[in-house]
Design an enzyme around this catalytic site. Structure first.
Site, PDB file in Angstrom:
ATOM      1  N   CYS A  65       0.854  -1.180   0.000  1.00 15.22           N
ATOM      2  CA  CYS A  65       0.000   0.000   0.000  1.00 15.22           C
ATOM      3  C   CYS A  65       0.894   1.236   0.000  1.00 15.22           C
ATOM      4  O   CYS A  65       2.104   1.140   0.145  1.00 15.22           O
ATOM      5  CB  CYS A  65      -0.898   0.021   1.230  1.00 15.22           C
ATOM      6  N   LEU A  80      -4.002  -1.605  -1.427  1.00 15.41           N
ATOM      7  CA  LEU A  80      -3.970  -2.858  -2.163  1.00 15.41           C
ATOM      8  C   LEU A  80      -4.638  -3.876  -1.246  1.00 15.41           C
ATOM      9  O   LEU A  80      -4.102  -4.217  -0.200  1.00 15.41           O
ATOM     10  CB  LEU A  80      -2.532  -3.284  -2.477  1.00 15.41           C
ATOM     11  N   ASN A  89       0.749   0.475   5.941  1.00 20.70           N
ATOM     12  CA  ASN A  89       1.223  -0.324   4.820  1.00 20.70           C
ATOM     13  C   ASN A  89       1.886  -1.569   5.394  1.00 20.70           C
ATOM     14  O   ASN A  89       2.775  -1.452   6.234  1.00 20.70           O
ATOM     15  CB  ASN A  89       2.241   0.469   3.992  1.00 20.70           C
ATOM     16  N   GLU A 100       1.674  -5.987   6.515  1.00 15.89           N
ATOM     17  CA  GLU A 100       0.894  -7.154   6.895  1.00 15.89           C
ATOM     18  C   GLU A 100       1.269  -7.557   8.312  1.00 15.89           C
ATOM     19  O   GLU A 100       2.446  -7.658   8.644  1.00 15.89           O
ATOM     20  CB  GLU A 100       1.180  -8.315   5.937  1.00 15.89           C
TER      21      GLU A 100
END
Length: 193
Positions: free
Chosen positions: A2, A55, A78, A80
């Protein structure tokens, strides 16, 4: 992947939002699925605008939209969170309630519960812009290894941060902020390589 952006500046809201939108447009390839803005207009001091290019990977629904809010906290993130399912269970046991399947909501909840110590509970790769509207404080944090990029620019009363340097260059150009290479920083960087 992202794209995240922030601008703290004594500029009108419309100008800040236009600049952050331009920053995010520079990073459109990082997040083609969604985009969002949040602006705070305090009575005194500089205003804050956060931007996000999304995203969608974990939660594909609109509930994963960012910047995401929880009380006075706003996050643009941004990355994970690898342990978000386990962390979600731990936070739920402490009374946290979740509306989405998003790791972003779990990350935000971790900041609600653990404050600035939240990153120590997170296993993953991340760059986070967390704005506390009540305290008027912007926190920038990254994962321990710096996998997800986060760059910043500070010039007089202007502060900007983004996932990519070219987003910061768009702000610098728009506000006539001089840019160049810091030879000392470059030599230190190359010496550590």
């Amino acid at each position: 992947m992202c794209g995240i952006a922030a601008l703290v500046a004594p500029l009108p809201r419309s100008q800040r939002e236009a600049l952050v939108r331009a920053m995010c447009d520079q990073m459109a390839h990082r997040g083609p699925d969604d985009h969002g803005l949040y602006s705070d207009d305090p009575d005194e001091g500089p205003g804050v605008t956060l931007g996000h290019r999304r995203l969608s990977i974990i939660d594909l629904s609109p509930e994963g939209h960012q910047p995401m809010r929880r009380g006075a906290l706003w996050v643009a993130y941004n990355g994970e969170v690898y342990n978000y399912l386990e962390l979600r269970e731990v936070l739920a046991a402490r009374g946290e309630v979740f509306r989405t399947q998003s790791d972003t909501e779990v990350l935000l909840s971790a900041f609600v519960v653990h404050g600035d110590d939240a990153p120590t509970h997170i296993n993953g790769m991340f760059a986070v812009l967390l704005y506390d509207q009540a305290q008027r404080r912007l926190l920038l944090t990254r994962d321990r290894f710096g996998v997800k990029p986060l760059y910043y620019l500070h010039h007089r009363d202007i502060f900007a941060a983004a996932s990519e340097p070219k987003a910061l260059l768009s702000v610098a150009r728009a506000l006539n902020i001089p840019v160049g290479v810091d030879d000392t920083a470059l030599s230190c960087y190359l010496a550590d390589a």
